[in-house]
Design an enzyme around this catalytic site. Structure first.
Site, PDB file in Angstrom:
ATOM      1  N   ASP A   1       4.440 -40.062  10.406  1.00 32.61           N
ATOM      2  CA  ASP A   1       5.699 -40.536  10.981  1.00 32.61           C
ATOM      3  C   ASP A   1       5.450 -41.540  12.097  1.00 32.61           C
ATOM      4  O   ASP A   1       6.110 -42.582  12.179  1.00 32.61           O
ATOM      5  CB  ASP A   1       6.494 -39.334  11.505  1.00 32.61           C
ATOM      6  CG  ASP A   1       7.987 -39.614  11.561  1.00 32.61           C
ATOM      7  OD1 ASP A   1       8.435 -40.553  10.889  1.00 32.61           O
ATOM      8  OD2 ASP A   1       8.711 -38.893  12.284  1.00 32.61           O
TER       9      ASP A   1
ATOM     10  N   ASP B   1      12.774 -35.226   8.732  1.00 29.54           N
ATOM     11  CA  ASP B   1      12.837 -34.634  10.060  1.00 29.54           C
ATOM     12  C   ASP B   1      13.572 -33.297  10.051  1.00 29.54           C
ATOM     13  O   ASP B   1      13.564 -32.576  11.049  1.00 29.54           O
ATOM     14  CB  ASP B   1      13.529 -35.601  11.037  1.00 29.54           C
ATOM     15  CG  ASP B   1      12.810 -36.940  11.103  1.00 29.54           C
ATOM     16  OD1 ASP B   1      11.585 -36.938  10.991  1.00 29.54           O
ATOM     17  OD2 ASP B   1      13.485 -37.978  11.260  1.00 29.54           O
TER      18      ASP B   1
END
Length: 475
Positions: free
Chosen positions: A325, A378
């Site tokens: 990420d 997420d």
């Protein structure tokens, strides 16, 4: 953004902190001392509203210069100005009195290059222009610096706008009258839409963890559930079949699928119509509602199908996702000129139609509009760990205070709060949410387990109901 921060961390490892502070003050003093007193304007995010033949159209964003007039916060305090391209287009000189008269009372547009910004502003102002828009040579916008001799006589606002403005306005201004209105509305520190997005994210993980308490569809519904990818149909049918477990149901036999209840078939048709309606209206301003409903249903089902067996697997998965990420949000713009992760999440630049892999809520009190968003990853990556801890607590018969599920739900909610705090501290630039969520979930699990002496049990935990992939979603 993150790159300079990384540099500072490396320097601070080799130089005393006090020396760095002194050095930064010295550099600031030197820079401040050499700057013209007429070049101290604060950076403003400028809104440029466009009117075409008297009809209000879209708006574009720009950045103000560090010299010239500042823009008011309210649009009713400034007039609409006719848009006029400078001649020559670079705005470095005025070729005739006729050209100068065309600029009178207008918002002059010139392209970047061939001379400094201050010269462009002086030429535009000498022609009677009330504002100057400098069209950048790329889509990104930058603050206009004071590279020339700034005098107190520059009294018009100067704003930089993206490269695409040139082509768009050239086509429109060919046969239509274009007017511009420039002002700088203040953005709220926090938009209320963040609260709704936070609640949806936390609620999705919480619901997925406790989904087994709602029960599952009957055996006769399984094949239809699988044909609909266990999406919205399963989310509706699961609590309904639990509530009406003993209710009489009419059934029908369908080709390939087999025998299913009339209720289940009706729900399936509703889900198909809902999905088709969203696909047809996916570009409408209200499409975010359907997108969020479909996305939440999908994620709840994914968290039922994919199950972590222990935190050893969770540690490997979340640590890899953590660095993945960070790389694609912070590092990829340096390589690909944009954040690939953000572009993919939005479903943009994929060479055709794409499904946006995120939840989004429109900003409700932000004059700039737009959306607050969170990617599916997420929610899913921390959700896999949180749903595991719920099963672990239940199978180990741990109380709420001595278990892990409640602590991780609190940690996940706090991690999301830190994500949005970082978003605003970084002036709205996209944040890798897992940078905050992994320490607040996996980190909390490891620390608590170490304190309680459960780390070994969690690390090598195994259960018949904790298969890595459970195709029946057995609860």
């Amino acid at each position: 953004m993150s790159f300079p921060l990384g540099n500072r961390r490396r320097v601070s490892a080799t130089l005393p902190f006090s020396f760095l502070v002194a050095l930064s003050f010295a550099v600031a003093a030197i820079a401040g001392g050499s700057k013209s007193p007429y070049c101290n304007n604060p950076v403003q995010l400028a809104m440029v509203k466009i009117w075409v033949d008297g009809d209000e159209g879209e708006y574009l964003a720009g950045l103000t210069a560090s010299f010239g007039a500042t823009l008011p916060e309210e649009k009713n305090k400034v007039p609409k100005l006719p848009a006029v391209f400078s001649n020559p287009l670079n705005g470095c000189s005025s070729s005739s009195s006729k050209v100068l008269s065309q600029l009178s009372g207008s918002a002059a547009l010139s392209v970047r290059g061939d001379c400094d910004f201050v010269t462009k502003a002086k030429v535009a102002q000498s022609g009677g222009a009330q504002a100057l828009l400098v069209i950048n040579d790329k889509e990104e916008i930058e603050q206009i610096d004071c590279s020339g001799d700034v005098s107190p006589n520059i009294s018009i606002p100067v704003v930089m706008v993206p490269k695409s403005v040139r082509d768009d306005l050239t086509k429109t201004m060919a046969n239509k009258r274009v007017e511009l209105l420039l002002y700088a509305p203040t953005r709220p520190i926090v938009d209320i839409s963040v609260v709704f997005l936070w609640a949806m994210s936390v609620g999705t993980v919480f619901t997925a963890s406790l989904w087994q308490e709602f029960g599952i569809s009957e055996q006769t519904e399984k094949r239809l559930n699988e044909s609909s990818s266990k999406g919205m149909h399963n989310i509706i049918m699961t609590p309904v079949t639990r509530k009406c477990r003993n209710c009489p149901q009419k059934t029908v036999r369908l080709p390939v699928i087999g025998e299913v209840s009339v209720l289940s078939l009706g729900v399936f048709l509703f889900c198909v119509i809902f999905a088709v309606a969203w696909a047809v209206h996916r570009r409408a301003s209200y499409s975010w509602v359907g997108q969020n409903i479909l996305g939440i249903c999908m994620m709840i089902n994914v968290l039922q199908l994919a199950r972590l067996p222990n935190i050893k697997v969770a540690t490997v998965l979340l640590c890899l996702a953590f660095f993945y990420d960070i790389f694609w949000v912070f590092i990829s713009p340096l390589i690909f000129q944009q954040s690939v992760m953000i572009a993919v999440a939005k479903g943009k630049n994929t060479g055709g139609e794409a499904i946006p892999m995120l939840l989004r809520v429109p900003r409700l009190i932000d004059p700039w509009g737009g959306y607050n968003m969170i990617g599916f990853g997420d929610i899913l990556f921390p959700g896999l760990l949180i749903t595991f801890t719920y099963r672990f607590d239940r199978e180990s018969k741990k109380s709420m205070g001595k278990g892990y599920f409640v602590w991780l739900m609190v940690g996940y909610g706090f991690g999301l709060f830190l994500t949005y705090l970082g978003l605003y501290l970084m002036n709205g630039n996209g944040q890798p949410a897992l940078l905050y969520l992994v320490p607040c979930t996996l980190g909390v699990t490891v620390v608590l387990a170490a304190i309680r002496g459960d780390l070994k049990a969690l690390w090598g935990y195994s259960s018949k109901s904790s298969a890595m992939i459970n195709p029946t979603a057995e609860v």
